[in-house]
Design a protein around this motif. Structure first.
Motif, short mmCIF file in Angstrom:
data_model
loop_
_atom_site.label_atom_id
_atom_site.label_comp_id
_atom_site.label_asym_id
_atom_site.label_seq_id
_atom_site.Cartn_x
_atom_site.Cartn_y
_atom_site.Cartn_z
N LEU A 106 0.85 -1.19 0.00
CA LEU A 106 0.00 0.00 0.00
C LEU A 106 0.88 1.24 0.00
O LEU A 106 1.81 1.35 0.80
CB LEU A 106 -0.90 0.02 1.24
CG LEU A 106 -1.94 -1.09 1.37
CD1 LEU A 106 -2.64 -0.99 2.71
CD2 LEU A 106 -2.94 -1.04 0.24
N PRO A 107 0.63 2.21 -0.86
CA PRO A 107 1.47 3.41 -0.91
C PRO A 107 1.47 4.21 0.39
O PRO A 107 2.40 4.97 0.64
CB PRO A 107 0.85 4.21 -2.06
CG PRO A 107 0.18 3.20 -2.91
CD PRO A 107 -0.34 2.16 -1.97
N GLN A 108 0.43 4.06 1.21
CA GLN A 108 0.38 4.80 2.47
C GLN A 108 1.34 4.24 3.52
O GLN A 108 1.56 4.86 4.55
CB GLN A 108 -1.04 4.79 3.05
CG GLN A 108 -2.07 5.50 2.20
CD GLN A 108 -2.75 4.58 1.20
OE1 GLN A 108 -2.22 3.52 0.85
NE2 GLN A 108 -3.93 4.97 0.73
N VAL A 109 1.90 3.06 3.26
CA VAL A 109 2.79 2.40 4.22
C VAL A 109 4.23 2.66 3.82
O VAL A 109 4.63 2.34 2.69
CB VAL A 109 2.50 0.89 4.29
CG1 VAL A 109 3.47 0.20 5.24
CG2 VAL A 109 1.06 0.64 4.73
N GLN A 110 5.01 3.22 4.73
CA GLN A 110 6.42 3.52 4.47
C GLN A 110 7.30 2.39 4.99
O GLN A 110 6.90 1.60 5.85
CB GLN A 110 6.81 4.83 5.15
CG GLN A 110 6.14 6.05 4.55
CD GLN A 110 6.84 6.58 3.32
OE1 GLN A 110 8.02 6.35 3.10
NE2 GLN A 110 6.10 7.33 2.49
N GLY A 111 8.54 2.33 4.49
CA GLY A 111 9.47 1.27 4.86
C GLY A 111 10.29 1.57 6.09
O GLY A 111 11.27 0.86 6.35
N LEU A 112 9.94 2.60 6.84
CA LEU A 112 10.68 2.93 8.05
C LEU A 112 10.20 2.08 9.22
O LEU A 112 9.08 1.59 9.24
CB LEU A 112 10.49 4.42 8.38
CG LEU A 112 10.93 5.41 7.30
CD1 LEU A 112 10.43 6.81 7.63
CD2 LEU A 112 12.44 5.42 7.15
N GLY A 113 11.05 1.95 10.22
CA GLY A 113 10.64 1.24 11.42
C GLY A 113 11.17 -0.16 11.51
O GLY A 113 12.30 -0.44 11.10
#
Length: 961
Positions: A106-113
């Motif tokens: 999903l584009p709203q989910v970033q790969g940080l964390g």
């Protein structure tokens, strides 16, 4: 300045995405599936997603009785807020063994964390148990609330606390609902960026079994799942099991992850001043007056390699090889992706005792076991002249003076092993009673438990007691240069076993009533009221882990009392309309919470939906959110550390100076960890959007949403920013409140605090669960503070655009879908009262442009879907120095990869294949390499926005009985 409406940009981007970049489909009321995972049944009723595969008949899924994510009232959708739904079929044919991998598309989910691979930004480096989270908007994993059927889950963690997002068998999940909007008015703490709610399959009938296999350029895996259930009219159950075994991916399998990055224009990190990754038989390290011209990363040290085949006995300096060290590469032995075995079980059951009384049960068990490998290295050790393997006549070492040695323990213990496990188990009972006048009462209890060991280290592995090792070197019982394995009785003295265990609990007690109040022109005015009591506990016990120090028992607990109310007000609709107003509904919710340790908070939310005409709907929402510090973030007894570390230093500040001018690096004393002075986070969210289903283009649906969030007192672990503290003059000024310049005097003696610059004494006096190694503290040039802090103020706004177009050409069915997310602004103030930076499109911050698109073709039994994933360009403003020359700030190009999904319904081809489905999913089908990124984070690519796995293929066979 922070953007407000940006209508022009919204309209332009909406049109562009509609015409060129269709992706995942979503809307406020009717989740639309991505054709990449085609349906096998007609679209379900509004607000409910399904595949038609092995699920209960439609009449058993009464939408008017369902509570969807983002509201407490039955039978309505989340008014004003956009919702994303990942359907059963998307999960079933994705080839993924865990739902998080699907959500991250999903584009709203970033790969940080947090992820199973090492990360850097947002405390990712503290994820020693290799758990996974979902990070909406890049605002932090703990700003996204994870639920299962609306129930909270006990967190995991040792030095950082978070909710593990892979809890259920994929076969047990009916759909995943995502509200990328603040939702504290409904759910309380943590729902700052949004909510992810796993909805389980209920009243399943029959048996469904799947087997799958995965292969890639670096690892293989296999798995199997089974779900079975019964429906006897007044009740039913669904029980699922999943086993997954994924192989290890070692860093050395990718050139991007090796220590020696010279092929990419980087440095040879096998040597780091007086520390190196040694190979047998080892090296002597000798100080020199100037920088080493042969080995630039050695700084002011020479390396003398021992000749191969020797053991140190009878050698002199003349036998050694000047600046020809014996070197190894840790990547050959280090797990980038550990070998992981996951076993998951879930049970859903419900029973009606009368037409008005029903009891439901949700239970699950999830165990993840990982094996992580590494290479045991000596660190900086010395040998005295009294031992037989002392080497005489070494230039630069006075006769009889101790010698600094650098060696590997590979010959003694091989590749080191750390065992990791994480176990979550949960049970929830809910009693539902239909009351008078259409009202329903509900009382529930949810008990969730998690236990883990992030560092379960057997003896004779990479858990080096440096004091005991030095003692073995001093008394001559251990020869670091030996070519044969040391006696295990000797190794046992300095390689003990250890563990770092954590347990947490959530006890959740709820009561809720909802139902109609009066009839309004647009329909029934409905309400919900309820209360909740939460008790949370967490404890940590770490014994014998030599990278830290013992924490015999750290315990924390919290009680939360909450009350909430919600009103759904349909002002117009049905037979009561106005020109340009076919339907107008308002939803208002409020929740108040009282914490035993963090004060009280009240959070409202208002949503509006306005159906203008057929196929045109407007919506908007406003609300506030809240997150209290979790029980590890604010308790130094769990985690605090004072340690010497090395930073890239391009600040040009003479008050700090360089430890190694050849690499532009500086040693600093770092104070990190939990902070008892934290206060709660707060946020204000608003959004508005448009949903289009034009009748003149049947099959077309378009949704566009503008969102805006002001996130205050955000708790960040500044250790995630440490690499950038001195990366430039700008950063030096930005982080100035956390940097204390302190060059040590020439009279400094390592280990004798009375000789230090007094600026170090306050830091050395702070709590530390790590043994403070002062063997090289005289090289420090500053004290830096990277504790958890309410340091961040973020103002982020952006747009999400989703489109789907379905059409037929004779027997051929086509679907084009797409989703695109653009962060318009991410103004970030890391230091209260300090500079505001544009926290977009720079390393360790959110990437502003992300998208996914697909085209599906279906003909009879065959469905083929090519798709693409897009991560936009950004800037590496944390460059490194190579041979004393600072690399320039670099623009990292976008990364676009292509996938292919093929699904074959065998039953449509042959009677023997009835209810048999074969799905092939290939990700990154062209094997595209990640962009080169040489940064202070390490490696030659950015693990937060790319991966080194190449093409990943998964074949899954599913049979329904």
């Amino acid at each position: 300045m922070f953007s407000r409406v940006r209508l022009t940009c919204l309209a332009t981007t909406s049109l562009a995405v509609l015409l060129a970049q269709p992706l995942w489909a979503q809307d406020r009321a009717k989740p639309v599936s991505d054709p990449a995972f085609p349906r096998t049944a007609p679209p379900p009723a509004a607000g409910i997603a399904g595949s038609g595969i092995g699920e209960a008949p439609a009449e058993e899924q009464d939408a008017s009785q369902i509570v969807v994510t983002g509201t407490s009232i039955r039978g309505i959708s989340a008014v004003g807020s956009a919702a994303v739904s990942v359907t059963r079929e998307q999960l079933a044919t994705s080839g993924r063994s865990d739902p998080v991998a699907v959500l991250r598309e999903l584009p709203q989910v970033q790969g940080l964390g947090f992820d199973e691979t090492p990360k850097t930004g947002q405390n990712g480096g503290g994820n020693i148990q290799r758990g996974s989270t979902v990070n909406l908007r890049g605002l932090g994993s703990n700003a996204t609330l994870l639920l299962i059927d609306g129930h909270r889950i006990a967190p995991t963690g040792n030095v950082f606390s978070f909710t593990e997002a892979n809890q259920l068998p994929v076969s047990a999940i009916e759909r995943i609902e995502v509200i990328a909007d603040g939702a504290s008015a409904i759910y309380g703490s943590d729902a700052v960026a949004g909510v992810v709610n796993y909805i389980t399959r209920k009243r399943f009938r029959g048996v469904e079994a799947s087997v799958r296999g995965t292969t890639s350029d670096g690892y293989n895996g296999w798995g199997a799942s089974l779900i079975t259930g019964m429906n006897w009219g007044s009740g039913g159950f669904a029980a699922a099991y999943d086993h997954d075994d994924r192989g290890e991916f070692r860093s050395g399998q990718s050139p991007y992850l090796r220590q020696d990055l010279r092929p990419f224009g980087g440095a040879d990190n096998r040597i780091r001043t007086n520390t190196a990754t040694a190979f047998n038989p080892g090296n002597l390290v000798v100080p020199r007056a100037t920088n080493n011209p042969t080995l630039p990363t050695a700084g002011r040290f020479d390396y003398y390699g021992l000749p191969q085949g020797t053991n140190g006995l009878g050698l002199t300096g003349a036998n050694l090889l000047l600046n020809q060290p014996n070197l190894d590469d840790t990547s050959n032995y280090t797990s980038f992706l550990p070998h992981t075995v996951r076993n998951q079980v879930s049970v859903n059951a419900e029973q009606e005792f009368a037409s008005w009384l029903k009891l439901t049960f949700l239970g699950f068990y999830n165990r993840r076991d990982s094996t992580q490998h590494s290479l045991a290295q000596s660190g900086v050790r010395t040998i005295p002249s009294t031992v037989p393997y002392y080497i005489t006549g070494v230039p630069g070492i006075a006769p009889g003076a101790p010698e600094t040695v650098d060696f590997s323990l590979l010959r003694d213990i091989g590749t080191s092993v750390t065992n990791i496990y994480d176990v979550t188990y949960q049970g929830a009972l809910t009693l539902t009673a239909d009351l008078l006048a259409g009202w329903r009462g509900e009382a529930g209890v949810n008990l969730s438990r998690d236990r883990n060991c992030a560092n379960c280290i057997p003896a004779l592995n990479n858990n080096i007691d440096t004091i005991a090792l030095q003692a073995a070197l001093n008394n001559g019982t251990y020869n670091p240069f030996s070519q044969v394995q040391a006696d295990k009785s000797v190794l046992a003295t300095f390689l003990p076993s250890a563990f770092d265990r954590n347990r947490s609990t959530v006890d959740q007690y709820t009561v809720r009533f909802d139902g109609p109040l009066v009839q309004l022109p647009g329909g029934e005015l409905k309400a919900a009221v309820g209360g909740e009591y939460l008790r949370l506990t967490q404890w940590r016990s770490a014994i014998g882990v030599k990278a830290t120090s013992d924490v015999p028992l750290a315990v924390a607990n919290r009680n939360i009392k909450a009350a909430y109310a919600e009103l759904f007000i349909p002002l117009l609709g049905g037979d009561f309309t106005l020109p340009l107003v076919q339907r107008l509904a308002i939803d208002a919710a409020i929740r108040t919470e009282t914490y035993s340790d963090a004060g009280s908070t009240t959070n409202p939310k208002v949503g509006v939906t306005w159906d203008v005409t057929d196929g045109v709907s407007l919506r908007g929402a406003w609300g506030t959110s809240f997150r209290a510090p979790n029980l590890i973030e604010n308790n130094p007894a769990f985690f605090s550390r004072v340690s010497l570390t090395t930073l890239s230093n391009l600040s040009g500040d003479p008050a700090i100076g360089l430890t190694n001018s050849a690499t532009n690096q500086t040693n600093v004393l770092n104070v990190a960890g939990s902070n008892a002075d934290l206060v709660p986070e707060t946020a204000t969210n608003y959004s508005f959007g448009i949903d289009l289903e034009p009748r003149f283009i049947p099959g077309l649906r378009v949704n566009a949403t503008y969102y805006n969030i002001h996130y205050q007192n955000a708790i960040i672990g500044l250790q995630g920013f440490l690499a950038g503290y001195l990366a430039s003059a700008t950063n030096r000024q930005l982080y100035a409140p956390y940097i204390v310049p302190a060059i040590q005097p020439s009279t400094c003696v390592n280990g004798q605090r009375a000789t230090y610059n007094p600026a170090y004494l306050p830091a050395l006096g702070r709590p530390s669960v790590a043994v403070i190694d002062e063997s090289n503290l005289c090289s420090a040039r500053a004290v830096v503070y990277t504790q958890n802090s309410n340091a961040s103020d973020v103002r982020q706004d952006g747009i999400d655009v989703m489109a789907e177009y379905r059409f037929s050409a004779g027997p051929h069915q086509f679907a084009i879908s797409g989703s695109f997310s653009k962060i318009l602004g991410n103004d970030t103030q890391i230091v209260a009262g300090g500079a505001v930076i544009d926290g977009r499109d720079i390393i360790n911050y959110p990437v502003s442009m992300r998208g996914r698109g697909s085209v599906n073709w279906r003909y009879e039994a065959l469905s083929i879907t090519p798709s693409f994933n897009y991560i936009g360009p950004y800037t590496n403003n944390l460059p490194i120095s190579v041979n004393g020359i600072a690399l320039p700030v670099a623009r990292i190009p976008s990364w676009t990869t292509f996938d292919l999904n093929v699904v074959l319904d065998v039953g449509k081809l042959a009677t023997w294949g009835r209810d048999l489905t074969v799905a092939l999913n290939v990700r990154n089908i062209t094997g595209k390499n990640p962009p080169v990124v040489l940064s202070a984070n390490g490696n030659a690519f950015d693990t937060q926005n790319a991966n080194p796995f190449g093409t990943i293929a998964n074949l899954q066979v599913t049979k329904r009985f």
